[in-house]
Design a protein around this motif. Structure first.
Motif, mmCIF file in Angstrom:
data_model
loop_
_atom_site.group_PDB
_atom_site.id
_atom_site.type_symbol
_atom_site.label_atom_id
_atom_site.label_comp_id
_atom_site.label_asym_id
_atom_site.label_seq_id
_atom_site.Cartn_x
_atom_site.Cartn_y
_atom_site.Cartn_z
ATOM 1 N N GLN A 211 28.255 34.667 49.268
ATOM 2 C CA GLN A 211 27.530 35.223 50.443
ATOM 3 C C GLN A 211 27.283 34.405 51.735
ATOM 4 N N ALA A 212 27.202 33.008 51.250
ATOM 5 C CA ALA A 212 26.920 32.144 52.370
ATOM 6 C C ALA A 212 28.508 31.790 53.014
ATOM 7 N N GLY A 213 29.424 31.953 52.363
ATOM 8 C CA GLY A 213 30.746 31.843 52.751
ATOM 9 C C GLY A 213 31.390 30.299 52.457
ATOM 10 N N TRP A 214 30.786 29.687 51.324
ATOM 11 C CA TRP A 214 31.209 28.482 51.000
ATOM 12 C C TRP A 214 32.221 28.559 50.115
ATOM 13 N N CYS A 215 32.652 29.633 49.510
ATOM 14 C CA CYS A 215 34.213 29.781 48.698
ATOM 15 C C CYS A 215 34.373 31.179 48.607
ATOM 16 N N HIS A 216 35.448 31.560 48.222
ATOM 17 C CA HIS A 216 35.924 32.916 48.275
ATOM 18 C C HIS A 216 35.791 33.322 46.681
ATOM 19 N N PRO A 217 35.594 34.508 46.418
ATOM 20 C CA PRO A 217 35.347 35.055 44.940
ATOM 21 C C PRO A 217 36.829 34.783 44.025
ATOM 22 N N GLN A 218 37.558 34.750 44.659
ATOM 23 C CA GLN A 218 39.026 34.378 43.985
ATOM 24 C C GLN A 218 38.962 33.010 43.506
ATOM 25 N N ASP A 219 38.611 32.254 44.656
ATOM 26 C CA ASP A 219 38.646 30.655 44.331
ATOM 27 C C ASP A 219 37.729 30.446 43.249
ATOM 28 N N LEU A 220 36.727 31.080 43.232
ATOM 29 C CA LEU A 220 35.484 30.548 42.405
ATOM 30 C C LEU A 220 35.886 31.227 40.872
ATOM 31 N N HIS A 221 36.405 32.096 40.782
ATOM 32 C CA HIS A 221 37.004 32.821 39.298
ATOM 33 C C HIS A 221 38.117 31.848 38.984
ATOM 34 N N ALA A 222 39.118 31.335 39.846
ATOM 35 C CA ALA A 222 40.112 30.223 39.421
ATOM 36 C C ALA A 222 39.392 28.977 38.869
ATOM 37 N N GLU A 223 38.213 28.508 39.400
ATOM 38 C CA GLU A 223 37.645 27.311 39.198
ATOM 39 C C GLU A 223 36.952 27.560 37.847
ATOM 40 N N LEU A 224 36.350 28.717 37.725
ATOM 41 C CA LEU A 224 35.732 29.054 36.341
ATOM 42 C C LEU A 224 36.684 29.283 35.229
ATOM 43 N N ARG A 225 37.739 29.575 35.748
ATOM 44 C CA ARG A 225 38.631 29.840 34.548
ATOM 45 C C ARG A 225 39.465 28.227 34.035
ATOM 46 N N ALA A 226 39.661 27.439 35.330
ATOM 47 C CA ALA A 226 40.056 26.320 34.971
ATOM 48 C C ALA A 226 38.976 25.409 34.012
ATOM 49 N N ALA A 227 37.830 25.720 34.216
ATOM 50 C CA ALA A 227 36.942 25.181 33.440
ATOM 51 C C ALA A 227 36.780 25.583 31.997
ATOM 52 N N ARG A 228 37.052 26.647 31.677
ATOM 53 C CA ARG A 228 37.109 27.478 30.675
ATOM 54 C C ARG A 228 35.761 27.926 30.539
ATOM 55 N N LEU A 229 35.151 28.113 31.470
ATOM 56 C CA LEU A 229 33.826 29.176 31.489
ATOM 57 C C LEU A 229 34.012 30.469 31.555
ATOM 58 N N LEU A 230 34.894 31.030 31.447
ATOM 59 C CA LEU A 230 34.928 32.665 31.631
ATOM 60 C C LEU A 230 34.712 33.312 29.984
ATOM 61 N N THR A 231 34.799 32.339 29.113
ATOM 62 C CA THR A 231 34.419 32.905 27.723
ATOM 63 C C THR A 231 33.045 33.134 27.570
ATOM 64 N N ARG A 232 31.954 32.631 28.560
ATOM 65 C CA ARG A 232 30.712 32.985 28.497
ATOM 66 C C ARG A 232 30.434 34.106 29.191
ATOM 67 N N PRO A 233 29.635 35.112 28.354
ATOM 68 C CA PRO A 233 29.530 36.508 28.873
ATOM 69 C C PRO A 233 28.801 36.501 30.342
ATOM 70 N N ALA A 234 27.692 35.554 30.385
ATOM 71 C CA ALA A 234 27.064 35.503 31.482
ATOM 72 C C ALA A 234 27.679 35.258 32.707
ATOM 73 N N ILE A 235 28.542 34.073 32.418
ATOM 74 C CA ILE A 235 29.555 33.762 33.607
ATOM 75 C C ILE A 235 30.548 34.619 34.248
ATOM 76 N N ARG A 236 31.113 35.289 33.000
ATOM 77 C CA ARG A 236 32.112 36.165 33.404
ATOM 78 C C ARG A 236 31.493 37.489 33.891
ATOM 79 N N ALA A 237 30.398 37.961 33.581
ATOM 80 C CA ALA A 237 29.882 39.333 34.218
ATOM 81 C C ALA A 237 29.647 38.818 35.658
#
Length: 373
Positions: A211-237
């Motif tokens: 919301q503050a404009g520090w990153c785009h949602p798709q960029d954040l998703h790509a970073e979370l995916r690269a860190a293999r964090l999307l397997t955690r339900p709270a982060i994926r949600a």
């Protein structure tokens, strides 16, 4: 008999001879190569330490102080109770008597984690990340401590109650925030999520970064995916909400409520324009086929008269172009969701019979599906 005038002449003659003798002595010293007086050598280390302190928010490491010529005994003496220096972390000292601010504590964590011989401000061997880096960017409720600091794998470093070293083989590009080497906001957000346990905290913090404009949602998703964090339900949600357009914890609560119903899926934070391209508003949720909007008005943004007037003007602009608006607070959605759903259902049903749709165009938004992890 010697007169007073003769006495004065005699004294003046003696003074003149003494002055000539002094001039001769100074000339002999210059001829013999005597150097001019210099500062006492014990002051030089203090000047070198002061230069380091000015560059590092009044902080220095033991290695830097030793390189400046200050012996361990002097360091120990100056960091005793009541002394002019303070020991903030092992081998990291604050060269002042007053308490440190959050910026000095953040830099102290980087100094502690950086390799001793490296320039700690370069970001080459240590960089602030996680909640502490987000707090420097002004993200509300991001924790200043403990400070997460990236170090290069396979290096290992013992943590402290104030510092949590995080070894990584994915060394990121770094930026300087208030003079402190930090990871970029998208990496800091991902590192925060990796160490957070509270799903609500993860949800709200990631939403505030976007919301503050520090990153785009798709960029954040790509970073979370690269860190293999999307397997955690709270982060994926949380990532899923951001990709579809949710930008705050209040909107996320509304999305949860609407998802549990049979109402059509709205656009989140769509930008609405008149047919001739004049911007109207960006409601939290919008049903384009029915011309119905949901505005979640949080009390914290309406403390002032001007903020409340701005909200009323935004609603008036929407309604003047045929958009029907349901307004609710986060507490209404949480405590009386059935009433909010009933109001929305009523307007969505009423608009089905309208012969003329609202003269509004939704732009700048595409309903996206979250890619598979």
């Amino acid at each position: 008999m010697i007169t007073t005038r003769q006495t004065k002449q005699h004294e003046q003659h003696e003074q003149h001879e003494q002055h000539e003798q002094l001039e001769q002595q100074h000339g002999q010293r210059r001829e013999q190569g005597h150097a001019p007086k210099r500062r006492p050598p014990h002051r030089e280390p203090n000047r070198a330490a002061a230069r380091t302190a000015r560059r590092q928010c009044n902080l220095a490491t033991r290695h830097q102080l030793a390189a400046s010529g200050i012996p361990d005994g002097t360091i120990a003496s100056r960091t005793r109770p009541g002394g002019p220096w303070q020991r903030l972390l092992p081998r990291v000292y604050l060269l002042q008597t007053g308490p440190p601010d959050h910026r000095q504590r953040a830099l102290a964590a980087v100094l502690y984690a950086a390799e001793p011989a490296a320039d700690p401000l370069s970001g080459a061997t240590a960089a602030l990340t996680g909640g502490a880096a987000l707090a420097l960017l002004g993200i509300r409720d991001a924790p200043h401590t403990p400070a997460d600091v990236l170090i290069r794998a396979p290096r290992r470093l013992t943590g402290t109650p104030q510092v949590r070293p995080l070894a990584t083989a994915r060394w990121p590009r770094t930026i300087a925030v208030s003079g402190i080497p930090c990871t970029r906001p998208v990496r800091a957000a991902a590192d925060f999520a990796s160490r957070a346990d509270d799903p609500a905290r993860i949800r709200s913090t990631l939403a505030r970064v976007v919301q503050a404009g520090w990153c785009h949602p798709q960029d954040l998703h790509a970073e979370l995916r690269a860190a293999r964090l999307l397997t955690r339900p709270a982060i994926r949600a949380a990532a899923s909400e951001l990709v579809v357009g949710v930008r705050s914890i209040a909107e996320a609560l509304a999305r949860d409520t609407l998802t549990a119903t049979d109402l059509p899926t709205p656009l989140w934070n769509a930008r609405l324009y008149t047919p001739d391209g004049v911007f109207l508003a960006s409601p939290d949720a919008y049903w384009p086929d029915e011309g119905v909007a949901l505005e979640v008005d949080s009390a914290e943004y309406h403390y002032t008269r001007d903020a409340w007037q701005a909200t009323l003007h935004r609603r008036l602009r929407l309604e003047s172009h045929g958009v029907l608006v349901v307004s609710a607070t986060p507490s209404m959605i949480r405590d009386t969701p059935t009433q909010v759903i009933a109001a929305l259902r009523t307007l969505l049903t009423l608009t089905a019979a309208r012969s003329t749709p609202p003269a509004v165009q939704a732009r700048g938004h595409v309903q996206l599906e979250l890619p598979a992890a």
